[in-house]
Motif scaffolding. Structure first.
Motif, PDB file in Angstrom:
ATOM      1  N   ASN A 129       0.863  -1.185   0.000  1.00  0.00           N
ATOM      2  CA  ASN A 129       0.000   0.000   0.000  1.00  0.00           C
ATOM      3  C   ASN A 129       0.894   1.227   0.000  1.00  0.00           C
ATOM      4  N   ILE A 130       0.734   2.067  -1.022  1.00  0.00           N
ATOM      5  CA  ILE A 130       1.619   3.216  -1.203  1.00  0.00           C
ATOM      6  C   ILE A 130       0.760   4.473  -1.267  1.00  0.00           C
ATOM      7  N   VAL A 131       1.078   5.445  -0.433  1.00  0.00           N
ATOM      8  CA  VAL A 131       0.359   6.726  -0.428  1.00  0.00           C
ATOM      9  C   VAL A 131       1.310   7.794  -0.956  1.00  0.00           C
ATOM     10  N   VAL A 132       0.816   8.614  -1.880  1.00  0.00           N
ATOM     11  CA  VAL A 132       1.647   9.641  -2.513  1.00  0.00           C
ATOM     12  C   VAL A 132       0.943  10.984  -2.468  1.00  0.00           C
ATOM     13  N   PHE A 133       1.598  11.984  -1.895  1.00  0.00           N
ATOM     14  CA  PHE A 133       1.170  13.377  -2.030  1.00  0.00           C
ATOM     15  C   PHE A 133       2.174  14.015  -2.972  1.00  0.00           C
ATOM     16  N   GLY A 134       1.915  13.937  -4.259  1.00  0.00           N
ATOM     17  CA  GLY A 134       2.893  14.405  -5.235  1.00  0.00           C
ATOM     18  C   GLY A 134       2.485  15.713  -5.885  1.00  0.00           C
ATOM     19  N   VAL A 135       3.288  16.110  -6.855  1.00  0.00           N
ATOM     20  CA  VAL A 135       2.990  17.272  -7.697  1.00  0.00           C
ATOM     21  C   VAL A 135       3.016  16.789  -9.144  1.00  0.00           C
ATOM     22  N   PRO A 136       2.312  17.472 -10.060  1.00  0.00           N
ATOM     23  CA  PRO A 136       2.203  16.968 -11.442  1.00  0.00           C
ATOM     24  C   PRO A 136       3.547  16.673 -12.114  1.00  0.00           C
ATOM     25  N   CYS A 159      -2.942  11.490  -3.690  1.00  0.00           N
ATOM     26  CA  CYS A 159      -3.702  12.589  -3.088  1.00  0.00           C
ATOM     27  C   CYS A 159      -3.353  13.895  -3.808  1.00  0.00           C
ATOM     28  N   ARG A 160      -4.357  14.717  -4.006  1.00  0.00           N
ATOM     29  CA  ARG A 160      -4.251  16.036  -4.635  1.00  0.00           C
ATOM     30  C   ARG A 160      -4.054  15.986  -6.146  1.00  0.00           C
ATOM     31  N   PHE A 161      -3.156  15.127  -6.648  1.00  0.00           N
ATOM     32  CA  PHE A 161      -2.927  15.029  -8.087  1.00  0.00           C
ATOM     33  C   PHE A 161      -2.919  13.560  -8.505  1.00  0.00           C
ATOM     34  N   PRO A 162      -3.683  13.209  -9.562  1.00  0.00           N
ATOM     35  CA  PRO A 162      -3.701  11.814 -10.021  1.00  0.00           C
ATOM     36  C   PRO A 162      -2.495  11.508 -10.911  1.00  0.00           C
ATOM     37  N   PHE A 163      -2.293  10.219 -11.177  1.00  0.00           N
ATOM     38  CA  PHE A 163      -1.309   9.819 -12.182  1.00  0.00           C
ATOM     39  C   PHE A 163      -1.947  10.032 -13.551  1.00  0.00           C
ATOM     40  N   PRO A 164      -1.289  10.768 -14.454  1.00  0.00           N
ATOM     41  CA  PRO A 164      -1.938  11.171 -15.702  1.00  0.00           C
ATOM     42  C   PRO A 164      -2.297  10.031 -16.652  1.00  0.00           C
ATOM     43  N   ILE A 176      -9.418  19.621  -3.455  1.00  0.00           N
ATOM     44  CA  ILE A 176      -8.084  19.245  -2.976  1.00  0.00           C
ATOM     45  C   ILE A 176      -8.101  17.982  -2.126  1.00  0.00           C
ATOM     46  N   ASP A 177      -9.289  17.566  -1.695  1.00  0.00           N
ATOM     47  CA  ASP A 177      -9.395  16.359  -0.867  1.00  0.00           C
ATOM     48  C   ASP A 177      -9.613  15.091  -1.685  1.00  0.00           C
ATOM     49  N   THR A 178      -9.600  15.204  -3.025  1.00  0.00           N
ATOM     50  CA  THR A 178      -9.805  14.033  -3.874  1.00  0.00           C
ATOM     51  C   THR A 178      -8.660  13.043  -3.702  1.00  0.00           C
ATOM     52  N   VAL A 179      -9.023  11.771  -3.665  1.00  0.00           N
ATOM     53  CA  VAL A 179      -8.043  10.691  -3.541  1.00  0.00           C
ATOM     54  C   VAL A 179      -8.353   9.660  -4.628  1.00  0.00           C
ATOM     55  N   TRP A 180      -7.293   9.228  -5.331  1.00  0.00           N
ATOM     56  CA  TRP A 180      -7.419   8.237  -6.398  1.00  0.00           C
ATOM     57  C   TRP A 180      -6.670   6.972  -5.987  1.00  0.00           C
ATOM     58  N   ALA A 181      -7.290   5.807  -6.177  1.00  0.00           N
ATOM     59  CA  ALA A 181      -6.628   4.533  -5.859  1.00  0.00           C
ATOM     60  C   ALA A 181      -6.434   3.735  -7.144  1.00  0.00           C
TER      61      ALA A 181
END
Length: 199
Positions: A129-136, A159-164, A176-181
């Motif tokens: 399980n990997i959690v990422v608060f990244g930037v684009p 969190c905040r930005f999805p993988f494109p 800003i609270d959106t989370v993608w799994a």
């Protein structure tokens, strides 16, 4: 005699100002240096809603958890309270020490670990399980790294930005609270389909 007293006071003031500047430098440097890196990853604390959304994405999951860029340790501590063995990697030493203190204060220090490390120099191969608060700017490079290192049973929570170029398996929250799994076994096959379509 008056001259020597002035000299002593001058030395004391110089030492005080110098010590204060040195202390400010020591405290500020870990917060400023990320802005000087090729990819700037500033510390922005997770909101309570973001934490709840991450925990929602971890329901019915087990195994180890890592927070990449763990900041002040909020996600790691919240996951440990849910029974995960949770680890945080963070470049800022002050935030790592503060995270360790918070984990101890909250009684989960035995289920948490925090490391001072550059995410690009760490292997995440043993986490599920990997959690990422990244930037684009960092997401394409991080996607490649995670695909190379993780097993097919891994779930990546952004969190905040999805993988494109990945299609999320689950999404929750808004703004800003959106989370993608992303379940890696699905994301890998979707990436291949996208590559064939582009070709």
């Amino acid at each position: 005699e008056a001259g020597s007293q002035r000299r002593i006071w001058g030395l004391m003031v110089t030492a005080g100002v110098g010590g204060t500047l040195l202390a400010l430098y020591a405290v500020a440097t870990p917060f400023v240096t990320p802005a000087l890196r090729r990819v700037c990853l500033p510390f922005v604390p997770a909101t309570s809603t973001q934490i709840q959304n991450v925990l929602k994405m971890l329901e019915n999951r087990s195994g180890s958890l890592v927070d990449i860029g763990s900041g002040d340790g909020r996600i790691v501590i919240a996951a440990a309270k849910r029974g995960f063995k949770a680890v945080g990697y963070e470049l800022n030493p002050w935030l790592v020490w503060y995270s360790r203190y918070r984990a101890w204060r909250d009684g989960v220090h035995q289920n948490t670990k925090f490391y001072i490390a550059d995410l690009w120099k760490v292997s995440f191969s043993h986490y599920t399980n990997i959690v990422v608060f990244g930037v684009p700017q960092m997401m394409p490079q991080l996607k490649k790294k995670l695909e190379e290192e993780l097993g097919c049973n891994a779930r990546i929570i952004a969190c905040r930005f999805p993988f494109p170029s990945w299609i999320p398996d689950h999404t929750t929250g808004e703004g800003i609270d959106t989370v993608w799994a992303y379940d890696l076994k699905h994301s890998r096959s979707e990436t291949k389909v996208l590559e064939v379509a582009e070709f």
